[in-house]
Design an enzyme around this catalytic site. Structure first.
Site, PDB file in Angstrom:
ATOM      1  N   GLU A 219       0.715  -1.400  -0.013  1.00 22.28           N
ATOM      2  CA  GLU A 219       0.226  -0.272   0.105  1.00 22.28           C
ATOM      3  C   GLU A 219       0.686   0.957  -0.188  1.00 22.28           C
ATOM      4  O   GLU A 219       0.626   2.181   0.495  1.00 22.28           O
ATOM      5  CB  GLU A 219      -0.902  -0.327   1.380  1.00 22.28           C
ATOM      6  CG  GLU A 219      -2.170  -1.238   0.946  1.00 22.28           C
ATOM      7  CD  GLU A 219      -2.793  -0.896   2.087  1.00 22.28           C
ATOM      8  OE1 GLU A 219      -2.753  -0.535   2.631  1.00 22.28           O
ATOM      9  OE2 GLU A 219      -3.509  -1.855   1.718  1.00 22.28           O
ATOM     10  N   GLU A 306      -5.826  -9.013  -0.218  1.00 20.79           N
ATOM     11  CA  GLU A 306      -6.344  -8.123   0.714  1.00 20.79           C
ATOM     12  C   GLU A 306      -8.113  -8.243   0.855  1.00 20.79           C
ATOM     13  O   GLU A 306      -8.403  -7.183   0.009  1.00 20.79           O
ATOM     14  CB  GLU A 306      -5.820  -7.369   1.923  1.00 20.79           C
ATOM     15  CG  GLU A 306      -4.691  -6.990   2.080  1.00 20.79           C
ATOM     16  CD  GLU A 306      -3.602  -5.895   2.918  1.00 20.79           C
ATOM     17  OE1 GLU A 306      -5.202  -5.385   3.346  1.00 20.79           O
ATOM     18  OE2 GLU A 306      -2.755  -5.952   3.561  1.00 20.79           O
TER      19      GLU A 306
END
Length: 355
Positions: A219, A306
């Site tokens: 991220e 995720e």
């Protein structure tokens, strides 16, 4: 005087390419591969401090999910005919490649089913624990998982050694989490650290057959225009160190698509009905499906690395509401249906195994 590093690249046809770096007055290097009745030995070509060579195992048994055949590789450094150093490690013969929207393990399509994880435990906090490791691997097997990601840092080497022995696929990830690209946070120093971390990650983990992909980071804050070329630099850096595994960056659905353009796969973080469309799973799944359709134009495998929802154990609600066990169950069912429906999806990893 002795061995400094060993790098081995294998194929499903039984070829093992070795690169060995030495230090001191080594004048010969030899290697052998063995398993049961199999024994192959060869002298490597030594030039300066580097020795290279190829060993071939006939009738090789490939390493794979549920069939983790390992061979013993031993490398020996010699001086005047005497062994002055040796090192042995377990290796597996296998390939992991990308073909359009598919991931191929040993030439056959494979879907990743598994988890993001953490190295921690409520009793002692963060860190490696051998007993917890065995329990976690057993839990993953119980759930039918075939893979996990070392989120969001390199795990202890024992984790990879056990994955080698059990036939579990691993995405090995660098500790670059939420990387920022603004100069007022000392970008130059952090880029130097990121490069060093990637170099050390590949050097340490590349000989494990269980490690099938590299994630350069988790991220990144890729909203700035300079983010895409920097991420590309890191992906290219890893690809140059190891051209035999897919490389990518894990990025949320809300981030820019440019960060996926240089990746070999799309590592997607999606939280339908949780961080987006809160409490509305139908809308969340529909929007996720639309986003995957857009990302599929890149022509790469898409892995949801995720996805999930926080749940309070014992909290129930009908109809399902956020934080209830029923809400999580419905999310799991809807996501599994999505994975089955969309051929561009090459797998899903739940966030996370133990929280």
């Amino acid at each position: 005087t002795g061995l400094r590093t060993i790098r081995v690249d294998t194929t499903m046809e039984g070829i093992a390419e070795l690169t060995v770096d030495c230090v001191g007055d080594v004048d010969a290097v030899e290697a052998s591969i063995s398993r049961q009745e199999t024994q192959v030995t060869a002298a490597l070509d030594l030039s300066g401090d580097r020795a290279t060579g190829v060993l071939e195992v006939e009738d090789v048994k490939c390493w794979g999910i549920g069939a983790p055949t390992l061979y013993r590789l031993e490398v020996r450094a010699l001086l005047a005919g005497t062994v002055v150093d040796s090192y042995a490690l377990d290796i597996g013969f296998r390939t992991m490649t990308v073909d359009g929207h598919r991931l191929l393990l040993n030439g056959e399509p494979v879907e990743l089913r598994g988890f993001g994880r953490h190295e921690d435990f409520p009793v002692h906090g963060r860190g490696h624990d051998p007993a917890v490791m065995v329990k976690d691997f057993s839990l993953m097997e119980w759930c039918g998982a075939n893979s996990f990601r070392t989120s969001h840092y390199p795990y202890a080497e024992e984790q990879l050694a056990l994955a080698d022995r059990l036939g579990v696929l691993v995405i090995s990830e660098s500790p670059a989490v939420s990387f920022r690209f603004d100069d007022d946070h000392d970008l130059s120093s952090r880029l130097t650290q990121w490069r060093r971390d990637l170099d050390e990650l590949v050097a340490r983990d590349r000989n494990h057959p269980s490690v099938v992909m590299w994630s350069v980071g988790n991220e990144p804050m890729d909203f700035k225009p300079e983010a895409a070329p920097i991420i590309t630099e890191m992906i290219d850096r890893v690809r140059a160190l190891d051209p035999h595994r897919p490389v990518f960056v894990d990025s949320p659905l809300s981030h820019t698509i440019e960060c996926h353009e240089s990746s070999d796969i799309v590592g997607l973080h999606a939280y339908p009905g949780w961080y987006s469309d809160q409490g509305d799973l139908a809308a969340g799944i529909a929007h996720t499906r639309e986003a995957i359709a857009d990302l599929s134009q890149l022509g790469k495998p898409i892995v949801i690395t995720e996805i999930g929802a926080d749940t309070i154990a014992g909290h129930h609600a009908h109809p399902p509401e956020m934080f209830s066990e029923e809400y999580q169950v419905e999310l799991v069912e809807r996501v599994l249906d999505l994975v089955d429906d969309v051929e561009e999806l090459a797998g899903v990893h739940w966030w996370n195994l133990c929280d």
